[in-house]
Design a protein around this motif. Structure first.
Motif, short mmCIF file in Angstrom:
data_model
loop_
_atom_site.label_atom_id
_atom_site.label_comp_id
_atom_site.label_asym_id
_atom_site.label_seq_id
_atom_site.Cartn_x
_atom_site.Cartn_y
_atom_site.Cartn_z
N MET A 1 -14.05 25.17 -0.41
CA MET A 1 -14.50 24.05 -1.22
C MET A 1 -14.07 22.76 -0.52
O MET A 1 -12.96 22.64 -0.04
CB MET A 1 -13.88 24.14 -2.61
N THR A 2 -14.95 21.78 -0.50
CA THR A 2 -14.63 20.51 0.13
C THR A 2 -14.09 19.54 -0.91
O THR A 2 -14.38 19.65 -2.10
CB THR A 2 -15.87 19.89 0.81
N SER A 3 -13.32 18.57 -0.43
CA SER A 3 -12.71 17.60 -1.34
C SER A 3 -13.64 16.44 -1.65
O SER A 3 -13.36 15.64 -2.51
CB SER A 3 -11.41 17.07 -0.73
N GLY A 4 -14.75 16.33 -0.91
CA GLY A 4 -15.64 15.22 -1.14
C GLY A 4 -15.32 14.02 -0.26
O GLY A 4 -16.04 13.05 -0.23
N ASN A 5 -14.20 14.07 0.46
CA ASN A 5 -13.82 12.96 1.32
C ASN A 5 -14.81 12.77 2.45
O ASN A 5 -14.99 11.66 2.94
CB ASN A 5 -12.41 13.14 1.88
N GLY A 6 -15.46 13.85 2.91
CA GLY A 6 -16.48 13.74 3.95
C GLY A 6 -17.63 12.88 3.48
O GLY A 6 -18.13 12.04 4.23
N ASP A 7 -18.07 13.08 2.24
CA ASP A 7 -19.15 12.27 1.69
C ASP A 7 -18.75 10.80 1.61
O ASP A 7 -19.55 9.93 1.91
CB ASP A 7 -19.54 12.77 0.29
N LEU A 8 -17.53 10.55 1.20
CA LEU A 8 -17.04 9.17 1.12
C LEU A 8 -17.01 8.56 2.52
O LEU A 8 -17.48 7.45 2.72
CB LEU A 8 -15.64 9.12 0.50
N PHE A 9 -16.48 9.30 3.47
CA PHE A 9 -16.42 8.81 4.84
C PHE A 9 -17.82 8.52 5.37
O PHE A 9 -18.05 7.48 5.99
CB PHE A 9 -15.71 9.83 5.74
N GLU A 10 -18.76 9.42 5.10
CA GLU A 10 -20.14 9.22 5.55
C GLU A 10 -20.76 7.97 4.90
O GLU A 10 -21.44 7.19 5.58
CB GLU A 10 -20.99 10.45 5.24
N SER A 11 -20.52 7.77 3.62
CA SER A 11 -21.03 6.58 2.93
C SER A 11 -20.43 5.31 3.51
O SER A 11 -21.13 4.33 3.76
CB SER A 11 -20.73 6.64 1.44
N MET A 12 -19.13 5.32 3.71
CA MET A 12 -18.45 4.15 4.27
C MET A 12 -18.99 3.86 5.68
O MET A 12 -19.27 2.72 6.01
CB MET A 12 -16.94 4.38 4.33
N GLN A 13 -19.13 4.91 6.48
CA GLN A 13 -19.61 4.73 7.85
C GLN A 13 -21.04 4.21 7.86
O GLN A 13 -21.39 3.34 8.65
CB GLN A 13 -19.51 6.05 8.63
N TYR A 14 -21.87 4.71 6.96
CA TYR A 14 -23.26 4.28 6.87
C TYR A 14 -23.33 2.77 6.60
O TYR A 14 -24.05 2.04 7.27
CB TYR A 14 -23.97 5.05 5.75
N TRP A 15 -22.55 2.29 5.64
CA TRP A 15 -22.59 0.87 5.28
C TRP A 15 -21.91 0.01 6.34
O TRP A 15 -22.31 -1.13 6.56
CB TRP A 15 -22.03 0.64 3.88
N LYS A 16 -20.91 0.54 7.01
CA LYS A 16 -20.30 -0.20 8.13
C LYS A 16 -21.33 -0.35 9.25
O LYS A 16 -21.43 -1.42 9.86
CB LYS A 16 -19.05 0.52 8.63
N ASP A 17 -22.07 0.71 9.53
CA ASP A 17 -23.12 0.65 10.56
C ASP A 17 -24.19 -0.37 10.18
O ASP A 17 -24.64 -1.16 11.02
CB ASP A 17 -23.76 2.02 10.77
#
Length: 133
Positions: A1-17
């Motif tokens: 089971m994932t903690s969901g932190n990957g999704d958060l990281f991906e969202s943050m990275q997307y908006w930083k990009d």
């Protein structure tokens, strides 16, 4: 089971990009659209902040009774609602962080425009005052 932190990281990275692309002039959002998106983000942050405040009241430890096992279960639910790891409160704070990053992208398009407008207005006002002398 994932903690969901990957999704958060991906969202943050997307908006930083997106922010970097906007800063480099590779992307443009019309001022009116950016202002509307910013407004929606501001309202959503207010909503999330209200939800965050309510996480403190999701669990009433006294409602679980006096049995040790019931108290243990109550503490577990309390940690899930407003604890420091993998709780509803942490997830809401992370969402707020992403929305604030989104706002920084949108605000770039109308805050800078407002500053330029004010600067031009001041210069035009100065020229008009100089002509009247």
């Amino acid at each position: 089971m994932t903690s969901g932190n990957g999704d958060l990281f991906e969202s943050m990275q997307y908006w930083k990009d997106l922010s970097e692309r906007a800063e480099a002039g590779l992307m443009e959002i019309p001022e009116g659209v950016a202002a509307q998106c910013d407004q929606v983000c501001a309202e959503y942050i207010d909503h999330l902040a209200e939800m965050l405040g309510k996480t403190k009241f999701l669990v009433d430890l006294e409602a679980f009774g006096t049995l040790p096992s019931a108290q243990q279960l109550g503490r577990k639910f309390k940690r899930l609602s407003d604890g420091e790891e993998r709780s509803a409160a942490v997830a809401i704070r992370q969402h707020i962080e992403v929305i604030q990053l989104m706002r920084s992208v949108f605000r770039r398009y109308f805050v800078e425009t407002e500053e330029v407008d004010q600067s031009v207005r001041a210069r035009i006002g100065g020229i008009g005052a100089g002509l009247g002398e």
